[in-house]
Design a protein around this motif. Structure first.
Motif, short mmCIF file in Angstrom:
data_model
loop_
_atom_site.label_atom_id
_atom_site.label_comp_id
_atom_site.label_asym_id
_atom_site.label_seq_id
_atom_site.Cartn_x
_atom_site.Cartn_y
_atom_site.Cartn_z
N MET A 76 -5.00 -28.28 6.76
CA MET A 76 -3.62 -28.63 6.36
C MET A 76 -3.01 -29.69 7.27
O MET A 76 -2.09 -30.39 6.88
CB MET A 76 -2.74 -27.38 6.39
N LYS A 101 -16.41 -9.27 -1.85
CA LYS A 101 -15.33 -9.70 -0.96
C LYS A 101 -15.05 -11.21 -1.04
O LYS A 101 -13.90 -11.63 -1.01
CB LYS A 101 -15.66 -9.32 0.48
N ALA A 144 0.83 -1.21 0.00
CA ALA A 144 0.00 0.00 0.00
C ALA A 144 0.87 1.26 0.00
O ALA A 144 1.95 1.27 0.58
CB ALA A 144 -0.90 0.01 1.22
N THR A 145 0.37 2.32 -0.65
CA THR A 145 1.14 3.57 -0.65
C THR A 145 0.60 4.58 0.35
O THR A 145 1.08 5.69 0.45
CB THR A 145 1.17 4.21 -2.06
N TRP A 146 -0.43 4.21 1.11
CA TRP A 146 -0.91 5.06 2.19
C TRP A 146 0.15 5.11 3.28
O TRP A 146 0.99 4.21 3.36
CB TRP A 146 -2.20 4.50 2.81
N GLU A 190 -6.48 -23.75 7.27
CA GLU A 190 -5.26 -23.96 8.05
C GLU A 190 -5.39 -25.24 8.87
O GLU A 190 -4.46 -26.03 8.96
CB GLU A 190 -5.07 -22.75 8.95
N LYS A 202 -11.10 -13.97 7.71
CA LYS A 202 -10.02 -14.53 8.50
C LYS A 202 -10.40 -15.93 9.01
O LYS A 202 -9.60 -16.87 8.99
CB LYS A 202 -9.77 -13.61 9.69
N THR A 212 -10.17 -18.74 6.45
CA THR A 212 -8.79 -19.20 6.26
C THR A 212 -8.39 -20.18 7.37
O THR A 212 -7.66 -21.15 7.12
CB THR A 212 -7.81 -18.01 6.23
N ILE A 231 -1.99 -26.57 1.32
CA ILE A 231 -1.28 -25.29 1.32
C ILE A 231 -1.32 -24.66 -0.08
O ILE A 231 -1.36 -23.45 -0.22
CB ILE A 231 0.17 -25.45 1.83
N TYR A 253 -5.78 -11.62 4.87
CA TYR A 253 -6.81 -12.64 5.08
C TYR A 253 -6.32 -14.05 4.84
O TYR A 253 -6.59 -14.95 5.60
CB TYR A 253 -8.00 -12.40 4.14
N LYS A 254 -5.62 -14.24 3.72
CA LYS A 254 -5.25 -15.61 3.38
C LYS A 254 -3.79 -15.94 3.71
O LYS A 254 -3.33 -17.03 3.46
CB LYS A 254 -5.57 -15.92 1.92
N PRO A 307 -6.07 -19.65 16.48
CA PRO A 307 -6.05 -18.22 16.81
C PRO A 307 -6.93 -17.37 15.88
O PRO A 307 -7.60 -16.44 16.35
CB PRO A 307 -4.58 -17.84 16.67
N SER A 308 -6.93 -17.66 14.58
CA SER A 308 -7.75 -16.86 13.66
C SER A 308 -9.24 -17.03 13.94
O SER A 308 -10.02 -16.10 13.82
CB SER A 308 -7.47 -17.23 12.21
N MET A 318 -5.47 0.46 7.35
CA MET A 318 -5.92 -0.89 7.03
C MET A 318 -7.31 -0.89 6.43
O MET A 318 -7.61 -1.64 5.51
CB MET A 318 -5.93 -1.76 8.29
N LYS A 324 1.50 -16.25 8.17
CA LYS A 324 0.26 -15.54 8.49
C LYS A 324 0.47 -14.88 9.86
O LYS A 324 1.04 -15.48 10.75
CB LYS A 324 -0.91 -16.52 8.54
N MET A 377 -5.44 0.46 -2.31
CA MET A 377 -4.13 0.40 -1.66
C MET A 377 -3.24 1.54 -2.15
O MET A 377 -2.17 1.76 -1.62
CB MET A 377 -3.47 -0.95 -1.94
N VAL A 382 -3.92 -21.91 -0.76
CA VAL A 382 -3.72 -20.52 -0.33
C VAL A 382 -2.55 -19.86 -1.05
O VAL A 382 -2.37 -18.65 -0.95
CB VAL A 382 -3.51 -20.39 1.20
N LEU A 383 -1.74 -20.64 -1.76
CA LEU A 383 -0.58 -20.05 -2.44
C LEU A 383 -0.99 -19.36 -3.73
O LEU A 383 -1.98 -19.67 -4.32
CB LEU A 383 0.47 -21.11 -2.72
N ASN A 442 2.54 -15.95 0.79
CA ASN A 442 3.40 -16.95 0.22
C ASN A 442 4.68 -16.25 -0.24
O ASN A 442 4.61 -15.36 -1.07
CB ASN A 442 2.62 -17.55 -0.97
N GLU A 452 1.69 -15.99 13.39
CA GLU A 452 0.71 -16.96 13.88
C GLU A 452 0.97 -18.32 13.24
O GLU A 452 0.85 -19.36 13.88
CB GLU A 452 -0.68 -16.45 13.51
N ASP A 494 -14.72 -8.84 7.63
CA ASP A 494 -13.28 -8.95 7.88
C ASP A 494 -12.98 -10.18 8.74
O ASP A 494 -12.09 -10.98 8.43
CB ASP A 494 -12.83 -7.70 8.66
N ASN A 542 -6.89 0.15 2.84
CA ASN A 542 -6.23 -0.91 2.10
C ASN A 542 -7.17 -2.07 1.79
O ASN A 542 -7.14 -2.64 0.71
CB ASN A 542 -5.05 -1.47 2.90
N ARG A 543 -7.98 -2.43 2.77
CA ARG A 543 -8.80 -3.63 2.62
C ARG A 543 -10.13 -3.36 1.92
O ARG A 543 -10.76 -4.27 1.40
CB ARG A 543 -9.08 -4.26 3.99
#
Ligand SMILES: [Zn+2]
Ligand SMILES: [Zn+2]
Lengths: 106, 298
Positions: free
Chosen positions: B287, B75, A22-24, B284, B277, B280, B294, A73-74, B172-173, B34, A92, B42, B297-298, A77, A100, B273, B37-38
């Protein structure tokens, strides 16, 4: 360090945050003697944690190139390179910018 | 009335919100940066452009529920659909087990949060609606097992004993997403909580493609395939048939009782949001049973 985020150059204000692209924002942090641009301190802390983890796991002293694909979110990589060597992983981050999940990819 | 989607600062015009957000972003405030960005872009834009983008983003063309539906599709089903939804087009045992193990925690929290709606409202039709939903999720109806029970049976049919499934702590997520929903439940009024929670049921709404979604939540041929145990089909079919009416009806109630649409929009985005999360986290967990996952998600 040469950084690419989702296919584009990153790490300065013009190109975007070294972690998310991001450029913000207007946040800088010195990493391995180099001043890098981040959109916020959370991205900066995540980036630092990630660099430390790569060094810890590989024993490398420095990283020449880093490519990051993905998002919050995902997860991300990544491919890190130094002196012709390559290290691939998935990372992540948690709510406090901590790592995490970290998985090495063969 | 225009609202800052990050700190909920209010102003009479979007251009004031834009100036405020621009300044906060210039100062690298993580929460404001954030959010942009989200949700917006961005790439940094000037205040005038930011103002236009914010106004467009929050403008409600038909009704609030249509806006929610549109944003949900963007989304989760837009240009790059969420990896969990991609994985569900051809789910392996790992994907489904990840689903089971994390989703038991989601469902438990789900009914707890719905009970907060009941606690906070005096509208009879809302109380009835939520009680019915809790019933279907947790106790079952007309002699049919609850969603919660169908979920556990799906896990058992994949070779994991019930006690083992129930012994897992959330990742945790998953926990982070649950914390977000609990915070919404404590801090928001009942219409906001309704919008935040029931909009998530859109995920399995089979009419989404009519509104532009590229695919369904899962590959529907699973329902008639012999490659999956009956219990997997039973669980998926239940959602396939129920959630459409669930989300649709709840969002109608949201339209009917919404007094502060901008506040609801902001809360719904927070819920999305958390949901992204959480989805995902299912992968996880998966996996652990399927290392190849994996690659999704790559
Ligand atoms: Zn960033
Ligand atoms: Zn704000």
């Amino acid at each position: 360090m040469k950084i690419q985020v989702n296919g584009s150059k990153a790490g300065d204000k013009e190109n975007g945050c070294a972690l998310c692209g991001a450029t913000w924002g207007d946040y800088y942090e010195e990493i391995d003697g180099e001043k890098l641009f981040f959109c916020c301190d959370v991205c900066a802390t995540e980036f630092k944690n990630m660099i430390e983890e790569i060094k810890r796991r590989t024993g490398w002293k420095k990283i020449d190139e880093l490519s990051i694909e993905g998002n919050y979110y995902k997860g991300r990589n990544c491919v890190a390179k130094t002196e012709g060597r390559e290290y691939k992983f998935y990372v992540k981050f948690g709510d406090d910018a901590e790592i995490e999940t970290f998985k090495e990819i063969e | 009335m225009p609202i800052c989607p990050s700190c909920e600062y209010r102003a009479s015009e979007w251009k004031n919100i834009a100036s405020h957000m621009y300044l906060m972003a210039r100062n690298s405030d993580p929460s404001h940066v954030m959010w942009m960005n989200r949700n917006l872009t961005m790439k940094e834009v000037d205040v005038d452009n930011l103002s236009i983008m914010l106004e467009n983003f929050f403008s409600i063309k038909d009704n609030l529920s249509f806006w929610i539906r549109e944003k949900f599709i963007q989304k989760f089903y837009g240009e790059s659909p969420h990896p969990f939804i991609l994985a569900m087009q051809n789910p392996t045992r790992g994907v489904l087990l990840g689903y089971v193990i994390e989703h038991q925690h989601f469902l438990k929290n789900w009914v707890k949060v719905l009970s907060e709606i009941i606690f906070k409202t005096d509208v009879e039709e809302v109380i009835k609606y939520e009680l019915e939903n809790i019933n279907v999720e947790y106790f079952g109806y007309n002699g049919r097992p609850s969603h919660y029970e169908l979920l556990i049976r799906m896990g058992e049919s994949l070779g994991m004993p019930r006690e083992k499934i129930l012994s897992y702590k959330p990742l945790p997520s998953t926990q982070s997403a649950i914390n977000t929903w609990r915070k919404i439940a404590f801090e928001s009024n009942w219409v906001e909580i309704m919008a935040a929670m029931h909009s998530l049921e859109l995920v399995a709404d089979k009419t989404l493609r009519k509104y532009g979604a590229k695919m369904h939540y899962f590959n529907e041929t699973i329902l008639s395939s012999n490659d999956f145990p009956k219990e997997v089909k039973d669980f998926l079919r239940e959602g396939y048939e129920a959630d459409q009416t669930h989300a649709g009806e709840a969002l109608k109630l949201v339209d009917k009782y919404a007094e502060d649409p901008e506040k609801i929009q902001v809360t719904v985005l927070r819920s999305f949001d958390a949901f992204a999360k959480y989805l995902t986290a299912r992968l996880e967990r998966g996996m652990e049973f399927d290392k190849n996952l994996i690659k999704v998600v790559l």
